[in-house]
Design a protein around this motif. Sequence first.
Motif, PDB file in Angstrom:
ATOM      1  N   GLY A 138     -10.831  24.164 -61.732  1.00  0.00           N
ATOM      2  CA  GLY A 138     -10.516  25.304 -62.405  1.00  0.00           C
ATOM      3  C   GLY A 138     -11.498  26.530 -62.273  1.00  0.00           C
ATOM      4  O   GLY A 138     -10.909  27.633 -62.042  1.00  0.00           O
ATOM      5  N   ALA A 139     -12.938  25.939 -62.368  1.00  0.00           N
ATOM      6  CA  ALA A 139     -13.743  27.170 -62.184  1.00  0.00           C
ATOM      7  C   ALA A 139     -13.665  27.675 -60.646  1.00  0.00           C
ATOM      8  O   ALA A 139     -14.210  29.118 -60.593  1.00  0.00           O
ATOM      9  N   LYS A 140     -13.142  26.938 -59.859  1.00  0.00           N
ATOM     10  CA  LYS A 140     -13.148  27.485 -58.254  1.00  0.00           C
ATOM     11  C   LYS A 140     -11.876  27.727 -58.170  1.00  0.00           C
ATOM     12  O   LYS A 140     -11.742  28.153 -56.883  1.00  0.00           O
ATOM     13  N   GLY A 141     -10.987  27.804 -59.154  1.00  0.00           N
ATOM     14  CA  GLY A 141      -9.634  28.325 -58.682  1.00  0.00           C
ATOM     15  C   GLY A 141      -8.743  27.351 -57.820  1.00  0.00           C
ATOM     16  O   GLY A 141      -7.825  27.912 -56.998  1.00  0.00           O
ATOM     17  N   ARG A 142      -9.040  26.199 -58.030  1.00  0.00           N
ATOM     18  CA  ARG A 142      -8.272  24.876 -57.158  1.00  0.00           C
ATOM     19  C   ARG A 142      -6.999  24.634 -57.820  1.00  0.00           C
ATOM     20  O   ARG A 142      -6.916  24.497 -59.081  1.00  0.00           O
ATOM     21  N   LEU A 143      -6.069  24.579 -56.950  1.00  0.00           N
ATOM     22  CA  LEU A 143      -4.856  23.641 -57.599  1.00  0.00           C
ATOM     23  C   LEU A 143      -5.008  22.395 -58.264  1.00  0.00           C
ATOM     24  O   LEU A 143      -6.107  21.589 -57.630  1.00  0.00           O
ATOM     25  N   MET A 144      -4.462  21.844 -59.242  1.00  0.00           N
ATOM     26  CA  MET A 144      -4.733  20.481 -59.667  1.00  0.00           C
ATOM     27  C   MET A 144      -4.241  19.584 -58.577  1.00  0.00           C
ATOM     28  O   MET A 144      -4.896  18.573 -58.226  1.00  0.00           O
ATOM     29  N   TYR A 145      -2.936  19.752 -58.072  1.00  0.00           N
ATOM     30  CA  TYR A 145      -2.530  18.745 -56.929  1.00  0.00           C
ATOM     31  C   TYR A 145      -1.651  19.669 -56.074  1.00  0.00           C
ATOM     32  O   TYR A 145      -0.843  20.549 -56.680  1.00  0.00           O
ATOM     33  N   ASP A 146      -1.539  18.983 -54.958  1.00  0.00           N
ATOM     34  CA  ASP A 146      -0.446  19.570 -53.870  1.00  0.00           C
ATOM     35  C   ASP A 146      -0.013  18.594 -53.022  1.00  0.00           C
ATOM     36  O   ASP A 146      -0.729  18.147 -52.139  1.00  0.00           O
ATOM     37  N   PRO A 147       1.133  18.011 -53.081  1.00  0.00           N
ATOM     38  CA  PRO A 147       1.595  16.760 -52.279  1.00  0.00           C
ATOM     39  C   PRO A 147       1.633  17.213 -50.682  1.00  0.00           C
ATOM     40  O   PRO A 147       1.784  16.164 -49.984  1.00  0.00           O
ATOM     41  N   ASN A 148       1.616  18.505 -50.423  1.00  0.00           N
ATOM     42  CA  ASN A 148       1.680  18.986 -49.047  1.00  0.00           C
ATOM     43  C   ASN A 148       0.055  18.872 -48.568  1.00  0.00           C
ATOM     44  O   ASN A 148       0.383  19.001 -47.196  1.00  0.00           O
ATOM     45  N   ILE A 149      -0.845  18.649 -49.341  1.00  0.00           N
ATOM     46  CA  ILE A 149      -2.272  18.560 -48.688  1.00  0.00           C
ATOM     47  C   ILE A 149      -2.848  17.345 -48.970  1.00  0.00           C
ATOM     48  O   ILE A 149      -3.422  17.023 -50.082  1.00  0.00           O
ATOM     49  N   PRO A 150      -2.837  16.287 -47.954  1.00  0.00           N
ATOM     50  CA  PRO A 150      -3.364  15.176 -48.298  1.00  0.00           C
ATOM     51  C   PRO A 150      -4.795  15.134 -48.286  1.00  0.00           C
ATOM     52  O   PRO A 150      -5.572  16.024 -47.714  1.00  0.00           O
ATOM     53  N   PRO A 151      -5.612  14.086 -48.876  1.00  0.00           N
ATOM     54  CA  PRO A 151      -6.870  13.926 -49.001  1.00  0.00           C
ATOM     55  C   PRO A 151      -7.354  13.794 -47.486  1.00  0.00           C
ATOM     56  O   PRO A 151      -7.013  13.234 -46.585  1.00  0.00           O
ATOM     57  N   ARG A 152      -8.732  14.423 -47.286  1.00  0.00           N
ATOM     58  CA  ARG A 152      -9.323  14.360 -46.083  1.00  0.00           C
ATOM     59  C   ARG A 152     -10.134  12.894 -45.736  1.00  0.00           C
ATOM     60  O   ARG A 152     -10.665  12.612 -46.749  1.00  0.00           O
ATOM     61  N   GLU A 153      -9.820  12.505 -44.521  1.00  0.00           N
ATOM     62  CA  GLU A 153     -10.491  11.112 -44.415  1.00  0.00           C
ATOM     63  C   GLU A 153     -11.786  11.421 -43.663  1.00  0.00           C
ATOM     64  O   GLU A 153     -12.762  10.543 -44.199  1.00  0.00           O
ATOM     65  N   ASN A 154     -12.075  12.110 -42.913  1.00  0.00           N
ATOM     66  CA  ASN A 154     -13.587  12.254 -42.498  1.00  0.00           C
ATOM     67  C   ASN A 154     -13.721  13.946 -42.503  1.00  0.00           C
ATOM     68  O   ASN A 154     -12.903  14.754 -42.030  1.00  0.00           O
ATOM     69  N   MET A 155     -14.856  14.301 -42.713  1.00  0.00           N
ATOM     70  CA  MET A 155     -15.317  15.584 -42.955  1.00  0.00           C
ATOM     71  C   MET A 155     -16.933  15.824 -42.665  1.00  0.00           C
ATOM     72  O   MET A 155     -17.371  15.003 -42.944  1.00  0.00           O
ATOM     73  N   THR A 156     -17.098  17.077 -42.370  1.00  0.00           N
ATOM     74  CA  THR A 156     -18.642  17.058 -42.104  1.00  0.00           C
ATOM     75  C   THR A 156     -18.994  17.675 -43.721  1.00  0.00           C
ATOM     76  O   THR A 156     -18.452  18.047 -44.564  1.00  0.00           O
ATOM     77  N   LYS A 157     -20.236  17.738 -43.608  1.00  0.00           N
ATOM     78  CA  LYS A 157     -20.908  18.147 -45.148  1.00  0.00           C
ATOM     79  C   LYS A 157     -20.541  19.506 -45.440  1.00  0.00           C
ATOM     80  O   LYS A 157     -20.239  19.856 -46.438  1.00  0.00           O
ATOM     81  N   GLU A 158     -20.382  20.488 -44.298  1.00  0.00           N
ATOM     82  CA  GLU A 158     -19.912  21.821 -44.652  1.00  0.00           C
ATOM     83  C   GLU A 158     -18.531  21.920 -44.985  1.00  0.00           C
ATOM     84  O   GLU A 158     -18.286  22.783 -45.617  1.00  0.00           O
ATOM     85  N   GLN A 159     -17.498  21.028 -44.034  1.00  0.00           N
ATOM     86  CA  GLN A 159     -16.338  20.878 -44.634  1.00  0.00           C
ATOM     87  C   GLN A 159     -16.023  20.307 -46.087  1.00  0.00           C
ATOM     88  O   GLN A 159     -15.128  21.028 -46.944  1.00  0.00           O
ATOM     89  N   TYR A 160     -17.021  19.580 -46.449  1.00  0.00           N
ATOM     90  CA  TYR A 160     -16.736  19.198 -47.987  1.00  0.00           C
ATOM     91  C   TYR A 160     -17.166  20.120 -48.791  1.00  0.00           C
ATOM     92  O   TYR A 160     -16.804  20.256 -50.084  1.00  0.00           O
ATOM     93  N   ARG A 161     -18.347  20.766 -48.555  1.00  0.00           N
ATOM     94  CA  ARG A 161     -18.683  21.643 -49.597  1.00  0.00           C
ATOM     95  C   ARG A 161     -17.733  23.161 -49.454  1.00  0.00           C
ATOM     96  O   ARG A 161     -17.575  23.632 -50.831  1.00  0.00           O
ATOM     97  N   ASN A 162     -17.243  23.278 -48.469  1.00  0.00           N
ATOM     98  CA  ASN A 162     -16.608  24.759 -48.460  1.00  0.00           C
ATOM     99  C   ASN A 162     -15.301  25.016 -48.536  1.00  0.00           C
ATOM    100  O   ASN A 162     -14.441  25.870 -48.698  1.00  0.00           O
ATOM    101  N   ALA A 163     -14.546  23.621 -48.402  1.00  0.00           N
ATOM    102  CA  ALA A 163     -12.943  23.532 -48.352  1.00  0.00           C
ATOM    103  C   ALA A 163     -12.588  23.826 -49.971  1.00  0.00           C
ATOM    104  O   ALA A 163     -13.236  23.491 -50.986  1.00  0.00           O
ATOM    105  N   ASN A 164     -11.369  24.247 -49.935  1.00  0.00           N
ATOM    106  CA  ASN A 164     -10.697  24.691 -51.361  1.00  0.00           C
ATOM    107  C   ASN A 164      -9.508  23.693 -51.680  1.00  0.00           C
ATOM    108  O   ASN A 164      -8.435  24.033 -51.885  1.00  0.00           O
ATOM    109  N   GLU A 165      -9.753  22.409 -51.427  1.00  0.00           N
ATOM    110  CA  GLU A 165      -8.874  21.347 -51.643  1.00  0.00           C
ATOM    111  C   GLU A 165      -8.206  21.145 -52.974  1.00  0.00           C
ATOM    112  O   GLU A 165      -8.782  21.403 -54.103  1.00  0.00           O
TER     113      GLU A 165
END
Length: 213
Positions: A138-165
């Motif tokens: 909520g503090a980051k303005g993220r959606l609770m859930y979106d069925p069209n955006i699946p969880p990521r299997e593999n990601m870099t440290k930068e992708q983990y920190r910077n994505a808005n999943e």
Amino acid sequence: MNIYIEKTIAFVKDILGKDATGHDWYHIERVHKLALVLHEKEGGNRFVIEMAALLHDVADEKLNESEEAGLQRVVNWLNCLEVHKEDHSHIIAIIANMSFKGGHGGKVDTIEGKIVQDADRLDAIGAIGIARTFAYGGAKGRLMYDPNIPPRENMTKEQYRNANEPTLNHFYEKLLKLKALMNTETAKRMAGERHAYMEAFIQQFMKEWNAKA
């Protein structure tokens, strides 16, 4: 109480007292308490454990300009207290290597580091972990859930920190993995109940999301 611990508690409260992302003083207090519970069962240097538990989020890169700036903040505080050189280095090593970072974090080799890492990870799961995850989203303005955006299997440290999943994805990308990553036998036992609670929550969440009776 050790005077260093008293001063550090006041220092951390001043920095994180108003945080609304789930990294507030009460998170630190819980991690501190959990670390002491683990210390009673697992041993280790109590002073190092307490200081690392209290200071770990002062250095968190999510709450600073950079990872380096956060660590320097802790270094400066330990220098101010004139903490013994060996304890100083040990505390910094724990804090620098305990974060998950999308699976790209460092490795904690000492029992003190394992205890603090376990304590922090225990507070990231279960009922409190669920609440903190949605508070952060909520503090980051993220959606609770979106069925069209699946969880990521593999990601870099930068992708983990910077994505808005969506927030729910974080359970699959990190939280549900933490039980298997606990270091100490005590933490492994404690993690079981909290992990099961998250699984039940997700099951109920999806049932309600899909409007099932």
